[in-house]
Design a protein around this motif. Structure first.
Motif, PDB file in Angstrom:
ATOM      1  N   ALA A  49     -22.975   9.405   4.840  1.00  0.00           N
ATOM      2  CA  ALA A  49     -22.595  10.783   5.158  1.00  0.00           C
ATOM      3  C   ALA A  49     -22.167  10.920   6.620  1.00  0.00           C
ATOM      4  CB  ALA A  49     -23.753  11.726   4.854  1.00  0.00           C
ATOM      5  N   VAL A  50     -22.882  10.277   7.521  1.00  0.00           N
ATOM      6  CA  VAL A  50     -22.525  10.353   8.945  1.00  0.00           C
ATOM      7  C   VAL A  50     -21.179   9.674   9.198  1.00  0.00           C
ATOM      8  CG1 VAL A  50     -23.172   9.512  11.243  1.00  0.00           C
ATOM      9  CG2 VAL A  50     -24.875  10.593   9.781  1.00  0.00           C
ATOM     10  N   LEU A  51     -20.990   8.497   8.633  1.00  0.00           N
ATOM     11  CA  LEU A  51     -19.716   7.797   8.819  1.00  0.00           C
ATOM     12  C   LEU A  51     -18.557   8.579   8.203  1.00  0.00           C
ATOM     13  CD1 LEU A  51     -20.728   4.086   8.244  1.00  0.00           C
ATOM     14  CD2 LEU A  51     -19.911   5.106  10.361  1.00  0.00           C
ATOM     15  N   TRP A  52     -18.766   9.148   7.025  1.00  0.00           N
ATOM     16  CA  TRP A  52     -17.698   9.904   6.381  1.00  0.00           C
ATOM     17  C   TRP A  52     -17.362  11.155   7.188  1.00  0.00           C
ATOM     18  CZ3 TRP A  52     -13.929   8.877   3.377  1.00  0.00           C
ATOM     19  CH2 TRP A  52     -13.203   9.891   2.782  1.00  0.00           C
ATOM     20  N   GLY A  53     -18.373  11.827   7.725  1.00  0.00           N
ATOM     21  CA  GLY A  53     -18.121  13.004   8.553  1.00  0.00           C
ATOM     22  C   GLY A  53     -17.334  12.661   9.807  1.00  0.00           C
ATOM     23  N   CYS A  54     -17.713  11.605  10.470  1.00  0.00           N
ATOM     24  CA  CYS A  54     -16.976  11.164  11.666  1.00  0.00           C
ATOM     25  C   CYS A  54     -15.566  10.718  11.297  1.00  0.00           C
ATOM     26  CB  CYS A  54     -17.718  10.037  12.361  1.00  0.00           C
ATOM     27  SG  CYS A  54     -19.287  10.505  13.072  1.00  0.00           S
ATOM     28  N   PHE A  55     -15.441  10.025  10.189  1.00  0.00           N
ATOM     29  CA  PHE A  55     -14.152   9.525   9.715  1.00  0.00           C
ATOM     30  C   PHE A  55     -13.202  10.679   9.418  1.00  0.00           C
ATOM     31  CE2 PHE A  55     -11.558   8.021   6.072  1.00  0.00           C
ATOM     32  CZ  PHE A  55     -10.912   6.965   6.682  1.00  0.00           C
ATOM     33  N   ARG A  56     -13.697  11.692   8.731  1.00  0.00           N
ATOM     34  CA  ARG A  56     -12.863  12.849   8.391  1.00  0.00           C
ATOM     35  C   ARG A  56     -12.530  13.676   9.634  1.00  0.00           C
ATOM     36  NH1 ARG A  56      -9.924  13.461   4.112  1.00  0.00           N
ATOM     37  NH2 ARG A  56     -10.272  15.674   4.232  1.00  0.00           N
ATOM     38  N   ALA A  57     -13.457  13.740  10.583  1.00  0.00           N
ATOM     39  CA  ALA A  57     -13.221  14.529  11.786  1.00  0.00           C
ATOM     40  C   ALA A  57     -12.141  13.889  12.667  1.00  0.00           C
ATOM     41  CB  ALA A  57     -14.518  14.682  12.569  1.00  0.00           C
ATOM     42  N   THR A  58     -12.079  12.584  12.706  1.00  0.00           N
ATOM     43  CA  THR A  58     -11.067  11.927  13.539  1.00  0.00           C
ATOM     44  C   THR A  58      -9.706  11.905  12.867  1.00  0.00           C
ATOM     45  OG1 THR A  58     -11.604   9.739  12.662  1.00  0.00           O
ATOM     46  CG2 THR A  58     -12.726  10.434  14.682  1.00  0.00           C
TER      47      THR A  58
ATOM     48  N   PRO B  48     -16.909   4.400  -2.056  1.00  0.00           N
ATOM     49  CA  PRO B  48     -16.806   4.552  -0.596  1.00  0.00           C
ATOM     50  C   PRO B  48     -15.938   3.474   0.057  1.00  0.00           C
ATOM     51  CG  PRO B  48     -19.092   4.734  -1.265  1.00  0.00           C
ATOM     52  CD  PRO B  48     -18.310   4.296  -2.458  1.00  0.00           C
ATOM     53  N   MET B  49     -16.012   2.243  -0.479  1.00  0.00           N
ATOM     54  CA  MET B  49     -15.179   1.183   0.088  1.00  0.00           C
ATOM     55  C   MET B  49     -13.699   1.505  -0.059  1.00  0.00           C
ATOM     56  SD  MET B  49     -17.135  -2.326  -0.982  1.00  0.00           S
ATOM     57  CE  MET B  49     -15.872  -3.390  -0.360  1.00  0.00           C
TER      58      MET B  49
ATOM     59  N   LEU C 238      -7.804   1.174   6.839  1.00  0.00           N
ATOM     60  CA  LEU C 238      -8.137  -0.048   7.576  1.00  0.00           C
ATOM     61  C   LEU C 238      -7.031  -0.474   8.536  1.00  0.00           C
ATOM     62  CD1 LEU C 238      -9.972  -2.278   4.966  1.00  0.00           C
ATOM     63  CD2 LEU C 238     -10.930  -1.153   6.971  1.00  0.00           C
ATOM     64  N   HIS C 239      -5.814  -0.049   8.284  1.00  0.00           N
ATOM     65  CA  HIS C 239      -4.693  -0.415   9.157  1.00  0.00           C
ATOM     66  C   HIS C 239      -4.133   0.805   9.872  1.00  0.00           C
ATOM     67  CE1 HIS C 239      -4.805  -4.417   7.520  1.00  0.00           C
ATOM     68  NE2 HIS C 239      -4.790  -3.920   6.298  1.00  0.00           N
ATOM     69  N   ALA C 240      -4.989   1.781  10.128  1.00  0.00           N
ATOM     70  CA  ALA C 240      -4.552   3.000  10.821  1.00  0.00           C
ATOM     71  C   ALA C 240      -4.149   2.676  12.250  1.00  0.00           C
ATOM     72  CB  ALA C 240      -5.672   4.033  10.812  1.00  0.00           C
ATOM     73  N   PRO C 241      -3.146   3.355  12.770  1.00  0.00           N
ATOM     74  CA  PRO C 241      -2.736   3.096  14.159  1.00  0.00           C
ATOM     75  C   PRO C 241      -3.765   3.583  15.180  1.00  0.00           C
ATOM     76  CG  PRO C 241      -1.402   4.843  13.184  1.00  0.00           C
ATOM     77  CD  PRO C 241      -2.262   4.297  12.096  1.00  0.00           C
ATOM     78  N   ASP C 242      -4.531   4.610  14.826  1.00  0.00           N
ATOM     79  CA  ASP C 242      -5.565   5.123  15.723  1.00  0.00           C
ATOM     80  C   ASP C 242      -6.772   4.185  15.682  1.00  0.00           C
ATOM     81  OD1 ASP C 242      -7.111   6.728  17.361  1.00  0.00           O
ATOM     82  OD2 ASP C 242      -7.738   8.049  15.734  1.00  0.00           O
ATOM     83  N   LEU C 243      -7.155   3.682  16.841  1.00  0.00           N
ATOM     84  CA  LEU C 243      -8.244   2.705  16.917  1.00  0.00           C
ATOM     85  C   LEU C 243      -9.577   3.301  16.489  1.00  0.00           C
ATOM     86  CD1 LEU C 243      -8.963  -0.187  17.636  1.00  0.00           C
ATOM     87  CD2 LEU C 243      -9.346   0.555  19.974  1.00  0.00           C
ATOM     88  N   GLN C 244      -9.830   4.558  16.826  1.00  0.00           N
ATOM     89  CA  GLN C 244     -11.089   5.193  16.439  1.00  0.00           C
ATOM     90  C   GLN C 244     -11.154   5.365  14.918  1.00  0.00           C
ATOM     91  OE1 GLN C 244     -11.731   8.996  18.223  1.00  0.00           O
ATOM     92  NE2 GLN C 244     -13.915   8.993  17.773  1.00  0.00           N
ATOM     93  N   GLN C 245     -10.071   5.771  14.312  1.00  0.00           N
ATOM     94  CA  GLN C 245     -10.026   5.929  12.849  1.00  0.00           C
ATOM     95  C   GLN C 245     -10.213   4.579  12.162  1.00  0.00           C
ATOM     96  OE1 GLN C 245      -9.754   8.861  11.420  1.00  0.00           O
ATOM     97  NE2 GLN C 245      -9.292   8.379   9.324  1.00  0.00           N
ATOM     98  N   ARG C 246      -9.570   3.561  12.692  1.00  0.00           N
ATOM     99  CA  ARG C 246      -9.682   2.225  12.108  1.00  0.00           C
ATOM    100  C   ARG C 246     -11.098   1.676  12.235  1.00  0.00           C
ATOM    101  NH1 ARG C 246      -6.312  -2.246  14.832  1.00  0.00           N
ATOM    102  NH2 ARG C 246      -4.980  -0.436  15.069  1.00  0.00           N
ATOM    103  N   SER C 247     -11.751   1.890  13.377  1.00  0.00           N
ATOM    104  CA  SER C 247     -13.113   1.375  13.564  1.00  0.00           C
ATOM    105  C   SER C 247     -14.103   2.081  12.645  1.00  0.00           C
ATOM    106  CB  SER C 247     -13.540   1.497  15.019  1.00  0.00           C
ATOM    107  OG  SER C 247     -13.597   2.849  15.409  1.00  0.00           O
ATOM    108  N   LEU C 248     -13.925   3.376  12.414  1.00  0.00           N
ATOM    109  CA  LEU C 248     -14.789   4.081  11.478  1.00  0.00           C
ATOM    110  C   LEU C 248     -14.532   3.629  10.042  1.00  0.00           C
ATOM    111  CD1 LEU C 248     -14.739   7.628  13.047  1.00  0.00           C
ATOM    112  CD2 LEU C 248     -16.737   6.137  12.794  1.00  0.00           C
ATOM    113  N   ALA C 249     -13.288   3.325   9.720  1.00  0.00           N
ATOM    114  CA  ALA C 249     -12.970   2.804   8.388  1.00  0.00           C
ATOM    115  C   ALA C 249     -13.627   1.444   8.176  1.00  0.00           C
ATOM    116  CB  ALA C 249     -11.459   2.699   8.208  1.00  0.00           C
ATOM    117  N   ILE C 250     -13.587   0.602   9.175  1.00  0.00           N
ATOM    118  CA  ILE C 250     -14.230  -0.715   9.082  1.00  0.00           C
ATOM    119  C   ILE C 250     -15.738  -0.562   8.944  1.00  0.00           C
ATOM    120  CG2 ILE C 250     -14.729  -2.834  10.367  1.00  0.00           C
ATOM    121  CD1 ILE C 250     -11.846  -2.621  11.470  1.00  0.00           C
TER     122      ILE C 250
END
Length: 85
Positions: free
Chosen positions: A73-82, A20-21, A28-40
Motif C-alpha cells: 500500500a505504501v509503495l503503491w501510494g508513492c508510485f501513484r503520487a509520483t 502487483p508485479m 520499469l522503463h519510465a524516464p523519470d528515475l523516481q517513478q522507475r525506482s518505485l516500480a522496481i
C-alpha cells in the motif's frame, strides 16, 4: 469428484503476487528515475515474498501478511503520487 481447492489456492496466490508485479512492471522503463525506482521496489516486494516463500510461508503468519499489505500500500501510494503531474 473432489473440489480442487489446491488449484484455487494456487491461482489466488499467483494473483496475489502477479497482479502487483504487473501493475508496477508497466513503469520499469519510465524516464523519470523516481517513478522507475518505485516500480522496481514494487516488483521486488513480490519477488522477495516469492523467494522467501520457497523456504518458509510468510503469508501464513499475521506479521507476514500485514507487512506485505502495508508495504504494498505504501509503495503503491508513492508510485501513484509520483506518476501524476
Amino acid at each position: 469428484m473432489r473440489f480442487p481447492w489446491g488449484m484455487i489456492g494456487l491461482g489466488v496466490l499467483l494473483a496475489l503476487y502477479l497482479v502487483p508485479m504487473s501493475l508496477f512492471g508497466r513503469e520499469l522503463h519510465a524516464p523519470d528515475l523516481q517513478q522507475r525506482s518505485l516500480a522496481i521496489a514494487g516488483v521486488l516486494l513480490s519477488v522477495a515474498y516469492i523467494d522467501f516463500g520457497l523456504s518458509q510461508s510468510f503469508l501464513t503468519h499475521n506479521s507476514g501478511v500485514m507487512m506485505f499489505a502495508f508495504l504494498l500500500a505504501v509503495l503503491w501510494g508513492c508510485f501513484r503520487a509520483t506518476g501524476r503531474p
